[in-house]
Design an enzyme around this catalytic site. Structure first.
Site, PDB file in Angstrom:
ATOM      1  N   ASP A 164       0.841  -1.199   0.000  1.00  0.00           N
ATOM      2  CA  ASP A 164       0.000   0.000   0.000  1.00  0.00           C
ATOM      3  C   ASP A 164       0.879   1.254   0.000  1.00  0.00           C
ATOM      4  O   ASP A 164       0.601   2.230  -0.696  1.00  0.00           O
ATOM      5  CB  ASP A 164      -0.909  -0.014   1.231  1.00  0.00           C
ATOM      6  CG  ASP A 164      -1.581  -1.366   1.393  1.00  0.00           C
ATOM      7  OD1 ASP A 164      -2.449  -1.689   0.592  1.00  0.00           O
ATOM      8  OD2 ASP A 164      -1.196  -2.121   2.313  1.00  0.00           O
ATOM      9  N   HIS A 192      -4.564  -3.458   6.406  1.00  0.00           N
ATOM     10  CA  HIS A 192      -4.367  -3.732   4.977  1.00  0.00           C
ATOM     11  C   HIS A 192      -5.728  -4.147   4.412  1.00  0.00           C
ATOM     12  O   HIS A 192      -6.036  -5.327   4.256  1.00  0.00           O
ATOM     13  CB  HIS A 192      -3.329  -4.833   4.757  1.00  0.00           C
ATOM     14  CG  HIS A 192      -3.243  -5.236   3.310  1.00  0.00           C
ATOM     15  ND1 HIS A 192      -2.762  -4.404   2.337  1.00  0.00           N
ATOM     16  CD2 HIS A 192      -3.622  -6.372   2.667  1.00  0.00           C
ATOM     17  CE1 HIS A 192      -2.839  -5.000   1.160  1.00  0.00           C
ATOM     18  NE2 HIS A 192      -3.368  -6.203   1.337  1.00  0.00           N
TER      19      HIS A 192
HETATM   20  P1  NAD Z   1      -2.314 -18.222  -4.062  1.00  0.00           P
HETATM   21  O1  NAD Z   1      -3.652 -18.824  -3.866  1.00  0.00           O
HETATM   22  O2  NAD Z   1      -1.735 -18.152  -5.430  1.00  0.00           O
HETATM   23  O3  NAD Z   1      -1.252 -18.978  -3.155  1.00  0.00           O
HETATM   24  C1  NAD Z   1      -1.483 -19.256  -1.815  1.00  0.00           C
HETATM   25  C2  NAD Z   1      -0.823 -20.582  -1.516  1.00  0.00           C
HETATM   26  O4  NAD Z   1      -0.941 -20.807  -0.118  1.00  0.00           O
HETATM   27  C3  NAD Z   1      -1.481 -21.763  -2.229  1.00  0.00           C
HETATM   28  O5  NAD Z   1      -0.502 -22.449  -2.985  1.00  0.00           O
HETATM   29  C4  NAD Z   1      -2.024 -22.602  -1.084  1.00  0.00           C
HETATM   30  O6  NAD Z   1      -1.940 -23.993  -1.351  1.00  0.00           O
HETATM   31  C5  NAD Z   1      -1.099 -22.190   0.057  1.00  0.00           C
HETATM   32  N1  NAD Z   1      -1.646 -22.445   1.382  1.00  0.00           N
HETATM   33  C6  NAD Z   1      -2.937 -22.395   1.783  1.00  0.00           C
HETATM   34  N2  NAD Z   1      -3.016 -22.754   3.071  1.00  0.00           N
HETATM   35  C7  NAD Z   1      -1.763 -23.007   3.490  1.00  0.00           C
HETATM   36  C8  NAD Z   1      -1.206 -23.424   4.720  1.00  0.00           C
HETATM   37  N3  NAD Z   1      -1.978 -23.683   5.789  1.00  0.00           N
HETATM   38  N4  NAD Z   1       0.132 -23.603   4.800  1.00  0.00           N
HETATM   39  C9  NAD Z   1       0.916 -23.379   3.737  1.00  0.00           C
HETATM   40  N5  NAD Z   1       0.444 -22.998   2.530  1.00  0.00           N
HETATM   41  C10 NAD Z   1      -0.868 -22.807   2.422  1.00  0.00           C
HETATM   42  O7  NAD Z   1      -2.383 -16.789  -3.376  1.00  0.00           O
HETATM   43  P2  NAD Z   1      -1.370 -15.585  -3.521  1.00  0.00           P
HETATM   44  O8  NAD Z   1      -1.810 -14.736  -4.668  1.00  0.00           O
HETATM   45  O9  NAD Z   1       0.023 -16.081  -3.467  1.00  0.00           O
HETATM   46  O10 NAD Z   1      -1.760 -14.727  -2.210  1.00  0.00           O
HETATM   47  C11 NAD Z   1      -1.533 -15.279  -0.938  1.00  0.00           C
HETATM   48  C12 NAD Z   1      -2.166 -14.404   0.136  1.00  0.00           C
HETATM   49  O11 NAD Z   1      -1.589 -13.115   0.141  1.00  0.00           O
HETATM   50  C13 NAD Z   1      -3.672 -14.165  -0.028  1.00  0.00           C
HETATM   51  O12 NAD Z   1      -4.263 -14.217   1.255  1.00  0.00           O
HETATM   52  C14 NAD Z   1      -3.744 -12.754  -0.573  1.00  0.00           C
HETATM   53  O13 NAD Z   1      -4.993 -12.154  -0.294  1.00  0.00           O
HETATM   54  C15 NAD Z   1      -2.617 -12.127   0.190  1.00  0.00           C
HETATM   55  N6  NAD Z   1      -2.074 -10.869  -0.321  1.00  0.00           N
HETATM   56  C16 NAD Z   1      -1.663  -9.961   0.609  1.00  0.00           C
HETATM   57  C17 NAD Z   1      -1.096  -8.774   0.199  1.00  0.00           C
HETATM   58  C18 NAD Z   1      -0.618  -7.767   1.216  1.00  0.00           C
HETATM   59  O14 NAD Z   1      -0.166  -6.684   0.789  1.00  0.00           O
HETATM   60  N7  NAD Z   1      -0.664  -8.010   2.516  1.00  0.00           N
HETATM   61  C19 NAD Z   1      -0.939  -8.510  -1.168  1.00  0.00           C
HETATM   62  C20 NAD Z   1      -1.351  -9.461  -2.078  1.00  0.00           C
HETATM   63  C21 NAD Z   1      -1.920 -10.659  -1.643  1.00  0.00           C
HETATM   64  C1  LMR Z   2      -3.711  -6.481  -2.504  1.00  0.00           C
HETATM   65  O1  LMR Z   2      -3.652  -5.488  -1.777  1.00  0.00           O
HETATM   66  O2  LMR Z   2      -3.337  -6.470  -3.690  1.00  0.00           O
HETATM   67  C2  LMR Z   2      -4.284  -7.768  -1.955  1.00  0.00           C
HETATM   68  O3  LMR Z   2      -4.209  -7.784  -0.550  1.00  0.00           O
HETATM   69  C3  LMR Z   2      -5.698  -7.958  -2.410  1.00  0.00           C
HETATM   70  C4  LMR Z   2      -6.283  -9.279  -1.939  1.00  0.00           C
HETATM   71  O4  LMR Z   2      -7.431  -9.245  -1.444  1.00  0.00           O
HETATM   72  O5  LMR Z   2      -5.640 -10.328  -2.094  1.00  0.00           O
END
Ligand code: NAD
Ligand code: LMR
Length: 341
Positions: A164, A192
């Site tokens: 962000d 977030h």
């Molecule tokens: P994704 O679905 O591509 O990958 C997530 C992975 O986590 C999957 O491979 C899944 O099998 C694995 N997983 C699920 N439960 C698990 C566990 N208990 N132990 C280990 N692995 C596990 O998702 P992504 O695009 O990589 O995003 C992951 C997370 O990050 C999501 O929650 C998304 O919303 C979040 N995110 C946060 C931010 C931020 O700025 N904080 C930004 C983008 C995404």
């Molecule tokens: C982002 O800020 O891009 C992600 O946290 C959005 C989401 O819900 O995975």
């Protein structure tokens, strides 16, 4: 930046390692973008059993990259193995929000994951392990993790809001026509989520002391109508466009977060979701995004900033959302404890 050329490699645990963020993050770690160009890393990659075949492919690719800094890779679905001896842990894996899923349901799914991973970290992480929670809802997941990892100091657990922050900096740089590196004083307050407060009221542009960023961006009303909601909803906009959430920019932000924390922010203000001690009227212990500076491997909340009336309203709104998430998460956990789940 720390170097460990002749020392044992730094043990770095990444959860959700077969997912899309990890696919951008793992090469960045191996290229030295998190711990510097001379620090070798031993990667511990955690996934759920159904994703282990896919994770095997990621390991093959990491091997084929022939990264000089990559000392070893372990792929596992056993949290105890993944977190044993971890010097740094990046918790990306989380249960995704499905169509129509309520916040309480999402919190319940993730509470179980972060409770178990908190316990595994507590049992096995190396002293001084630095943890960043990325999986959403990141701030509340960090709070749960911390609760179940009592031996890990709260100051060593954080939630990612650097994405962000980077989004806000990029928007300011574009608005004022300055290089990204010249923009300072921007920060993210709170959760977030779409209640976060991207604050440019103290933004500065190096070399242009006369530039008033708020005025250049159209004044307070324009900020409230365009800039602030654009940053708040940027993650949703990316999901709408890509049909997947941000990954490349998330991975870059995770590296920036850890690099600032470990190597210092050179006096610059950055944003981290951390458990404060009541600064700016936020309840102590809430994992809240604050303006921080980092030095010597420690973050410090920037104190004494003047918060104007409009900013206060945004900060209070995001704080209230976090308190509601906290109370939902606690009721889920106490219901689970009562039913011995
Ligand atoms: P994704 O679905 O591509 O990958 C997530 C992975 O986590 C999957 O491979 C899944 O099998 C694995 N997983 C699920 N439960 C698990 C566990 N208990 N132990 C280990 N692995 C596990 O998702 P992504 O695009 O990589 O995003 C992951 C997370 O990050 C999501 O929650 C998304 O919303 C979040 N995110 C946060 C931010 C931020 O700025 N904080 C930004 C983008 C995404
Ligand atoms: C982002 O800020 O891009 C992600 O946290 C959005 C989401 O819900 O995975």
């Amino acid at each position: 930046m720390a170097s460990n050329g002749g020392d044992p490699p730094m043990v770095v645990t990444v959860t959700g390692a077969a997912g899309q963020i990890a696919y951008s993050l793992l090469p960045a770690i191996c290229a030295g973008r998190m711990f510097g160009p001379t620090t070798r890393v031993a990667l511990r990659l955690l996934e759920i059993p159904p994703a282990m075949t896919s994770l095997g492919g990621v390991v093959m690719e990491l091997t084929d990259c022939a990264w000089p800094l990559l000392a070893s890779v372990t792929a596992t679905s056993d949290a105890a193995e993944a977190f044993a001896g971890a010097n740094a842990a990046v918790l990306v894996g989380a249960f995704p929000r499905g169509p129509g899923m309520e916040r309480a349901e999402l919190l319940a799914k993730n509470a179980g994951i972060f409770k178990a991973q908190g316990a595994a970290l507590d049992a096995g992480a190396a002293p001084g392990c630095k943890v960043v929670v990325v999986g959403n809802p990141a701030n509340t997941n960090a709070m749960i993790l911390s609760h179940f990892a009592p031996s890990i100091p709260k100051k060593n657990i954080s939630a990612l809001t650097r994405l962000d922050h980077n989004r806000a900096v990029a928007a300011v740089a574009a608005a004022v026509g300055a290089p990204l590196g010249d923009v300072g004083g921007v920060c993210i307050w709170g959760n977030h989520s779409s209640t976060q407060y991207p604050d440019v009221t103290r933004a500065t542009v190096a070399g242009k002391p006369d530039v008033n960023v708020v005025e250049v961006m159209g004044g307070q009303q324009a900020l409230s109508e365009t800039f602030i909601p654009t940053i708040q909803k940027r993650g949703a906009a990316i999901i709408a466009a890509r049909k997947m959430s941000s990954a490349m920019s998330a991975a870059k932000a995770i590296c920036d977060h850890m690099a600032s924390w470990v190597g210092g922010s050179d006096g610059a203000t950055v944003s981290m979701g951390v458990a404060g001690a009541g600064e700016y009227g936020i309840e102590a212990g809430t994992f809240f995004s604050y303006p921080v500076t980092c030095t010597g491997g420690e973050w410090s909340i920037v104190e004494g900033l003047t918060v104007d009336e409009a900013s206060r309203k945004y900060i209070d709104a995001t704080s209230q959302e976090l308190q509601a998430e906290r109370s939902d998460a606690l009721s889920v956990l106490s219901a689970a404890a009562e039913s011995k789940l």
